[in-house]
Design a protein around this motif. Structure first.
Motif, PDB file in Angstrom:
ATOM      1  N   LYS A 239       0.851  -1.196   0.000  1.00 13.72           N
ATOM      2  CA  LYS A 239       0.000   0.000   0.000  1.00 13.72           C
ATOM      3  C   LYS A 239       0.883   1.241   0.000  1.00 13.72           C
ATOM      4  CE  LYS A 239      -2.993   1.038   3.227  1.00 13.72           C
ATOM      5  NZ  LYS A 239      -3.857   0.840   4.382  1.00 13.72           N
TER       6      LYS A 239
ATOM      7  N   GLU B 105       0.410   4.176   0.335  1.00  7.95           N
ATOM      8  CA  GLU B 105       0.092   5.282   1.237  1.00  7.95           C
ATOM      9  C   GLU B 105       1.100   5.432   2.371  1.00  7.95           C
ATOM     10  OE1 GLU B 105      -3.880   5.065   2.655  1.00  7.95           O
ATOM     11  OE2 GLU B 105      -4.685   5.846   0.775  1.00  7.95           O
ATOM     12  N   TYR B 106       1.638   4.301   2.857  1.00  5.02           N
ATOM     13  CA  TYR B 106       2.616   4.397   3.938  1.00  5.02           C
ATOM     14  C   TYR B 106       3.814   5.231   3.492  1.00  5.02           C
ATOM     15  CZ  TYR B 106       0.035   0.659   6.228  1.00  5.02           C
ATOM     16  OH  TYR B 106      -0.939  -0.079   6.830  1.00  5.02           O
TER      17      TYR B 106
ATOM     18  N   ALA C 151       2.819   8.840   3.076  1.00  7.19           N
ATOM     19  CA  ALA C 151       2.713   9.498   4.380  1.00  7.19           C
ATOM     20  C   ALA C 151       4.103   9.882   4.854  1.00  7.19           C
ATOM     21  CB  ALA C 151       2.042   8.565   5.383  1.00  7.19           C
TER      22      ALA C 151
ATOM     23  N   LEU D 276       5.679  13.661   5.571  1.00  3.86           N
ATOM     24  CA  LEU D 276       6.184  14.009   6.895  1.00  3.86           C
ATOM     25  C   LEU D 276       7.631  14.487   6.834  1.00  3.86           C
ATOM     26  CD1 LEU D 276       4.614  11.072   8.876  1.00  3.86           C
ATOM     27  CD2 LEU D 276       4.025  13.471   9.103  1.00  3.86           C
TER      28      LEU D 276
ATOM     29  N   VAL E 101      10.298   2.857   6.194  1.00  4.43           N
ATOM     30  CA  VAL E 101       8.884   2.475   6.134  1.00  4.43           C
ATOM     31  C   VAL E 101       8.641   1.294   5.197  1.00  4.43           C
ATOM     32  CG1 VAL E 101       6.574   3.260   5.511  1.00  4.43           C
ATOM     33  CG2 VAL E 101       8.098   4.774   6.768  1.00  4.43           C
TER      34      VAL E 101
ATOM     35  N   PRO F 107      10.878  -2.117   5.951  1.00  5.74           N
ATOM     36  CA  PRO F 107      10.441  -2.803   7.181  1.00  5.74           C
ATOM     37  C   PRO F 107       9.054  -3.436   7.051  1.00  5.74           C
ATOM     38  CG  PRO F 107      11.432  -0.704   7.734  1.00  5.74           C
ATOM     39  CD  PRO F 107      11.338  -0.753   6.237  1.00  5.74           C
ATOM     40  N   ILE F 108       8.152  -2.762   6.334  1.00  2.00           N
ATOM     41  CA  ILE F 108       6.814  -3.351   6.172  1.00  2.00           C
ATOM     42  C   ILE F 108       6.899  -4.592   5.282  1.00  2.00           C
ATOM     43  CG2 ILE F 108       4.496  -2.952   5.231  1.00  2.00           C
ATOM     44  CD1 ILE F 108       4.699  -0.100   6.243  1.00  2.00           C
TER      45      ILE F 108
ATOM     46  N   ARG G 252      15.115   3.793  13.528  1.00  2.00           N
ATOM     47  CA  ARG G 252      15.097   4.960  14.402  1.00  2.00           C
ATOM     48  C   ARG G 252      16.163   5.980  14.022  1.00  2.00           C
ATOM     49  NH1 ARG G 252      13.259   1.799  19.035  1.00  2.00           N
ATOM     50  NH2 ARG G 252      11.069   2.369  19.260  1.00  2.00           N
TER      51      ARG G 252
ATOM     52  N   THR H  89      -7.173   6.192   5.235  1.00  4.19           N
ATOM     53  CA  THR H  89      -6.883   4.971   5.994  1.00  4.19           C
ATOM     54  C   THR H  89      -5.890   5.255   7.125  1.00  4.19           C
ATOM     55  OG1 THR H  89      -5.118   4.492   4.459  1.00  4.19           O
ATOM     56  CG2 THR H  89      -7.234   3.476   4.009  1.00  4.19           C
TER      57      THR H  89
ATOM     58  N   ALA I  66      -2.905   5.527   7.391  1.00  4.68           N
ATOM     59  CA  ALA I  66      -1.527   5.172   7.018  1.00  4.68           C
ATOM     60  C   ALA I  66      -0.561   5.299   8.183  1.00  4.68           C
ATOM     61  CB  ALA I  66      -1.052   6.006   5.818  1.00  4.68           C
ATOM     62  N   LEU I  67      -0.990   4.902   9.376  1.00  9.69           N
ATOM     63  CA  LEU I  67      -0.046   4.838  10.498  1.00  9.69           C
ATOM     64  C   LEU I  67       0.899   3.676  10.228  1.00  9.69           C
ATOM     65  CD1 LEU I  67      -2.386   5.355  13.578  1.00  9.69           C
ATOM     66  CD2 LEU I  67      -1.002   7.036  12.369  1.00  9.69           C
ATOM     67  N   PHE I  68       2.191   3.898  10.431  1.00 11.09           N
ATOM     68  CA  PHE I  68       3.158   2.853  10.113  1.00 11.09           C
ATOM     69  C   PHE I  68       2.946   1.664  11.053  1.00 11.09           C
ATOM     70  CE2 PHE I  68       5.674   6.861   9.153  1.00 11.09           C
ATOM     71  CZ  PHE I  68       5.195   6.910   7.852  1.00 11.09           C
ATOM     72  N   PRO I  69       2.608   0.489  10.497  1.00 14.15           N
ATOM     73  CA  PRO I  69       2.207  -0.626  11.350  1.00 14.15           C
ATOM     74  C   PRO I  69       3.362  -1.209  12.164  1.00 14.15           C
ATOM     75  CG  PRO I  69       2.297  -1.308   9.049  1.00 14.15           C
ATOM     76  CD  PRO I  69       2.538   0.173   9.077  1.00 14.15           C
ATOM     77  N   HIS I  70       4.605  -0.936  11.724  1.00 24.04           N
ATOM     78  CA  HIS I  70       5.748  -1.518  12.423  1.00 24.04           C
ATOM     79  C   HIS I  70       6.303  -0.581  13.485  1.00 24.04           C
ATOM     80  CE1 HIS I  70       7.180   0.954   9.203  1.00 24.04           C
ATOM     81  NE2 HIS I  70       8.418   0.876   9.591  1.00 24.04           N
ATOM     82  N   MET I  71       5.633   0.539  13.717  1.00 26.78           N
ATOM     83  CA  MET I  71       6.101   1.477  14.741  1.00 26.78           C
ATOM     84  C   MET I  71       4.976   1.710  15.744  1.00 26.78           C
ATOM     85  SD  MET I  71       7.881   4.443  12.474  1.00 26.78           S
ATOM     86  CE  MET I  71       8.954   4.066  11.104  1.00 26.78           C
ATOM     87  N   ASP I  72       5.365   1.956  17.016  1.00 27.36           N
ATOM     88  CA  ASP I  72       4.338   2.269  18.007  1.00 27.36           C
ATOM     89  C   ASP I  72       3.916   3.734  17.866  1.00 27.36           C
ATOM     90  OD1 ASP I  72       6.374   3.715  19.160  1.00 27.36           O
ATOM     91  OD2 ASP I  72       6.740   2.286  20.778  1.00 27.36           O
TER      92      ASP I  72
ATOM     93  N   ASP J 115       6.788   6.353  18.053  1.00 28.18           N
ATOM     94  CA  ASP J 115       7.664   6.421  16.884  1.00 28.18           C
ATOM     95  C   ASP J 115       6.931   6.987  15.673  1.00 28.18           C
ATOM     96  OD1 ASP J 115      10.059   5.639  17.955  1.00 28.18           O
ATOM     97  OD2 ASP J 115       9.647   3.499  17.729  1.00 28.18           O
TER      98      ASP J 115
ATOM     99  N   TYR K 193       8.083  10.642  13.976  1.00 28.05           N
ATOM    100  CA  TYR K 193       8.720  10.275  12.703  1.00 28.05           C
ATOM    101  C   TYR K 193       9.155  11.524  11.926  1.00 28.05           C
ATOM    102  CZ  TYR K 193       9.574   7.961   8.260  1.00 28.05           C
ATOM    103  OH  TYR K 193      10.168   7.493   7.118  1.00 28.05           O
TER     104      TYR K 193
ATOM    105  N   ARG L 172       0.572  13.190  14.229  1.00 24.57           N
ATOM    106  CA  ARG L 172       1.802  12.922  13.491  1.00 24.57           C
ATOM    107  C   ARG L 172       2.068  14.026  12.463  1.00 24.57           C
ATOM    108  NH1 ARG L 172       2.325   7.508   9.897  1.00 24.57           N
ATOM    109  NH2 ARG L 172       0.823   8.652   8.630  1.00 24.57           N
TER     110      ARG L 172
END
Lengths: 542, 370
Positions: A169, A171-172, A175, A179, A190, A193-194, A274, B83, B85-91, B94, B98, B146
């Protein structure tokens, strides 16, 4: 509706019958695929002392195992490093030509590995690229083995990663860009890692292919380099079971351990997201750097993958357009008699193995995907089913041959079929269980509430939605069987086409004959794949 | 400070013109909505502003800077996806820091900003949660937090409330507006929900088929729709079909079916001629319903065809004698409900009627939102 289908529909409503089918598929898996190689090793357990008591043999064995492992790990890492930029270019690039390149990526898949080995040998020898420089650039040995393994495992990584990138997707990543991340930072923190599960999967597949390959490696390894499969083959020919079982056992255990470790720990592996170097990464995202990266990816692909894979076609063309090689080949005289026999055997074997694996694999795939026996058994079955993937096929073949020798009444084809079944079994089950998992359970439940019996649900819902995966799973089984060399050599005296080609290389058959022999094999495999691909073309559209 | 200007912007996908020669000016600190049915090009327009896609033609300015060739990471915009689009691999933490992180802020500053924005969306206690552990409303607030943490002065919101339950949606719409106003941000909010657009926006642009039909405050759009589509899409309208019978500087007389004549004030910008086919649009609240049958100016007889009790209101569908159907609601408290089959008179004041030429594609097609 034919009467027989009505009967089957009705029968399928019986839970006991359904459970019997699932259970039988699991029992068949254990008795024909998983247990025999283990028993084979146990039967010759005592002879392993031969190795333990001879330090020289021991060090040769450990050296071979070590070589297998570092080559497989090194090549898989290089595959990811070279394959991901290429996959990125194919998935994200805008040029029309990328479609053509996308198709080219599959070529090393089509070329059976033994043929690929010969092609690489030719390409890097005095007759190939090196002729430009007057001397052999790379002679048979570890470097050529690495190049070979890179060539045939690269398409696996690229194919998996292109698929993952296309499904991803976007969009990640968008986004991340809004940012403030540069393209490289976005990809690194992003997107990749996904896509980690796909990276792990492609690493395992590349590792499995590398650690398993025998036929082609034999052609390019020369005399100084030895790895696990070559060691097993050597001692099989010397009729010494001790060293053979020792190395097979260790390779099976280590490969399974690596597989299980990656499978269990892979998801917990954290990629460094990070730490960010905004300025450096921004510079590395510039159009100049991106263009160089794409250029390098293409260069690696053409120079190390595509051209070496197809190089064998040159002597084949020479044979077609000059001399009597072609007419001899077509009339089946001399060495060609055996060649055509081996071709018929290869494709016959491939067909039978594919058919059997589809029949015994389908209930297993459903049981895994739908967790028929519960969550934990399904995970365990999933891991067990995949183990034959990473086990070196020659080691599997060696232990299987020991086991099946006890069943003297079996025709010679028997052990050969069982060995190929064991090696190719995971390909079909993986592909099908993944496809079934993708189907929303609600669809099946909806069909049940509308009055469909379980078999009718399969006929009308599951099958139509997964038929392309079924076909592509079957294609993978078939091509893997047609390519198989190592296990075939040790399990049976029957000569399949790849085994024959290895023998030809070893006995110094002229290049025109070898080239033509390889050419035919590529051509037939290509035609079969093309036909199947045309059928599969629609892919899963749902 | 970021005002956003689009000058003759066009974006096509093959033969489809997603954005067709659009020019708008969103003022600094304004809460601006792009409103239209799905497929009208509003999301494409938002993505053009964010730099996620490039226009084929035209110029895009953010705060007087031409940004056509500026990549999204350098536009200082915050984009909130439908949707999330919050990064699923980060809490949560993070995800929130970001932006500061990839922009290379020093960690002290990044942390301070992170705490500030989380405080603002009241999710400070969920720092360690991963996106899949959050409710829709929480994910939405984190997505906004964010974007804010990245230092965005321009917030681009793509159907940000579309995935939420009705109750949460209503709460969050005011929360987002208040937050942007408190922080002095410019916001462009894409939605297909006219009630949402009316409730939160300073101004709204109504889009259809890649074009901007009208830009104005919610009141302007409601009171003075410039096209039949806007009259229909913003609020509710009833339509009467007819022909211009007479026209002078002050009034237009329209002959409806069955020879019924009504009169409207001539304030239209369209050039109407005698005999031309027209549509009159009437807001439900401008219609007056009476039990007694009476003849008079702009009074049309009708029969109650359907009545629905909706709680606060009762909704009536009335078949007029000119065969058009009008829909209106009346407070249920009055107790004097009309019955199905009852004959009534429906009337309206001339100045409340809007008159438009009959659309070439037909009325139904013109009003279609799919």
């Amino acid at each position: 509706m034919p009467e027989i289908i009505k009967v089957l529909d009705k029968l399928s409503a019986k839970r006991s019958l359904r459970n019997t089918i699932y259970l039988s598929s699991i029992i068949i898996f254990f008795t024909l695929i998983l247990i025999p190689p283990i028993l084979g090793v146990i039967m010759k357990w005592g002879e392993m002392e031969q190795v333990l008591s001879q330090p020289k043999l021991m060090s040769e064995a450990l050296n071979a195992i070590g070589n297998s492992l570092w080559v497989a790990i090194f090549v898989s890492v290089i595959d990811l490093a070279a394959g991901i930029p290429m996959a990125w270019l194919i998935a994200r690039g805008k040029s029309k030509w990328l479609n053509v390149i996308d198709t080219f990526v599959d070529i090393p898949f089509i070329v059976p590995t033994a043929t690929l080995g010969y092609s690489l040998l030719l390409f890097w020898s005095e007759d190939g690229l090196s002729s430009l420089f007057g001397k052999s650039l790379i002679s048979p040995g570890w470097l050529l083995v690495i190049l070979l393994h890179f060539t045939f495992s690269y398409p696996v990584v690229t194919r998996v990663m292109v698929g993952a990138l296309l499904d991803y997707k976007l969009e990640y990543e968008q986004a991340s860009r809004t940012l403030g991340a540069s393209p490289l930072t976005a990809a690194r923190t992003v997107t990749l890692p996904i896509l980690k599960p796909s990276m792990i999967a492609s690493f395992i597949l590349a590792f499995a292919r590398s650690i398993s390959e025998t036929g082609a490696t034999m052609m390019v390894a020369g005399t100084a380099f030895i790895n696990g499969p070559l060691f097993i083959k050597k001692y099989h020919d010397l009729n010494q079971n001790g060293p053979l079982v020792f190395v097979s056992f260790i390779l099976i255990v280590i490969a399974s351990l690596i597989f299980i470790t990656i499978k269990l720990l892979g998801p917990r592996l954290k990629l460094p997201v990070r730490k960010v170097w905004p300025n450096a990464e921004r510079k590395l995202s510039s159009s100049g750097v991106t263009a160089s990266r794409n250029g390098l990816a293409l260069l690696i692909f053409f120079a190390l993958i595509l051209i070496p894979s197809l190089f064998v076609a040159f002597p084949a063309f020479k044979a077609i357009f000059g001399g009597t090689t072609l007419s001899q080949a077509l009339s089946g005289s001399g060495v060609w008699r055996e060649y055509w026999q081996s071709i018929i055997l290869t494709y016959f074997l491939g067909g039978i193995v594919t058919l059997i694996n589809m029949i015994i694999g389908l209930p297993m795939a459903i049981a895994i995907a739908r967790k028929t026996f519960g969550e934990l058994p399904s995970i365990i079955l999933d891991v067990l089913v995949n183990i034959p993937l990473v086990v070196p096929s020659v080691a599997l073949g060696a232990s299987l041959s020991i086991f099946w020798k006890n069943f003297g009444f079996l025709p010679e084809m028997g052990p050969l079929i069982f060995a190929h079944m064991a090696i190719t079994y995971p390909y079909f089950v993986r592909s099908m269980s993944a496809a079934i998992e993708r189907i929303n359970v609600n669809l099946e439940e909806a069909a049940r509430t509308l009055g469909a019996k379980p078999f009718a649900v399969f006929r009308t819902i599951v099958f139509p939605l997964t038929k392309y995966s079924m076909l592509s799973g079957a294609i993978m089984v078939f091509t893997r069987s047609v390519s198989e060399t190592g296990a075939t050599m040790v399990v049976s005296n029957l000569v399949t086409a790849p085994v024959l080609l290895v023998n030809w290389v070893k006995s110094g058959v002229p290049t025109t004959i070898l080239g033509l022999g390889c050419g035919f094999l590529i051509l037939f495999s290509f035609i079969i794949l093309l036909i199947l691909r045309l059928i599969v073309r629609g892919r899963e559209v749902y | 400070m970021p005002d956003v200007r689009l000058v003759n912007v066009t974006k096509t996908y093959g033969k489809i013109v997603a954005v067709d020669n659009v020019s708008i000016h969103v003022h600094d600190k304004e809460y601006f909505a792009l409103l239209g049915p799905s497929g009208c090009g509003k999301t494409t327009l938002l993505r053009l502003i964010a730099g996620l896609i490039k226009p084929d033609k035209g110029e895009i300015y953010i705060g007087n800077r031409l940004v056509n060739d500026v990549p999204p990471e350098d536009r200082d915009v915050g984009f909130v996806f439908q949707t999330f689009a919050l990064f699923p691999h980060m809490d949560v933490w993070d995800n929130v820091i970001y932006g500061p992180r990839v922009k290379g802020f020093d960690m002290k500053k990044a942390k301070r900003i992170g705490h500030e924005v989380l405080e603002m969306v009241r999710l400070h206690e969920r720092l360690d949660a991963f996106p899949n552990e959050l409710s829709g409303g929480m994910m939405q607030r984190i997505a906004v937090a964010r974007a804010l943490a990245a230092g965005a002065k321009l917030l681009l919101l793509d159907e940000p409330l579309g995935q939420l339950d009705a109750k949460v949606r209503n709460e969050l719409r005011y929360e987002i507006r208040k937050m942007t106003k408190d922080l002095g941000l410019t916001a462009i909010h894409v939605t297909h929900d006219q009630a949402e657009a009316m409730a939160i926006s300073d101004r709204i642009a109504v889009m259809k088929k890649g074009k901007i039909l009208q830009v104005g405050t919610p009141e302007e759009l409601y009171m003075n729709p410039k096209s039949i589509f806007v009259a229909h899409f913003i609020g509710e309208s009833n339509f009467l079909e007819g022909y211009v019978a007479e026209i002078n500087d002050k009034t237009i007389t329209v002959e409806l079916r069955n020879g019924i004549k009504v009169e409207t004030i001539n304030k239209t910008t369209e050039e109407l001629k005698k005999g031309e086919r027209v549509v009159i649009a009437l807001r439900p609240e401008t219609l007056k319903v009476q039990r007694e049958i009476r003849k008079g100016k702009n009074a049309v007889l009708g029969v109650i065809e359907r009545m629905t009790f909706e709680g606060t209101n009762v909704r009536y569908e009335i078949r007029l004698e000119n065969e058009d159907l009008v829909i209106l609601t009346r407070p249920s408290l009055t107790g004097k409900w009309y019955k199905i089959g009852e004959k009534v008179t429906v009337s309206f004041p001339s100045e409340k009627a809007h008159i438009f030429t009959y659309p070439k594609v037909g009325l139904r097609e013109e009003l279609a939102v799919e």
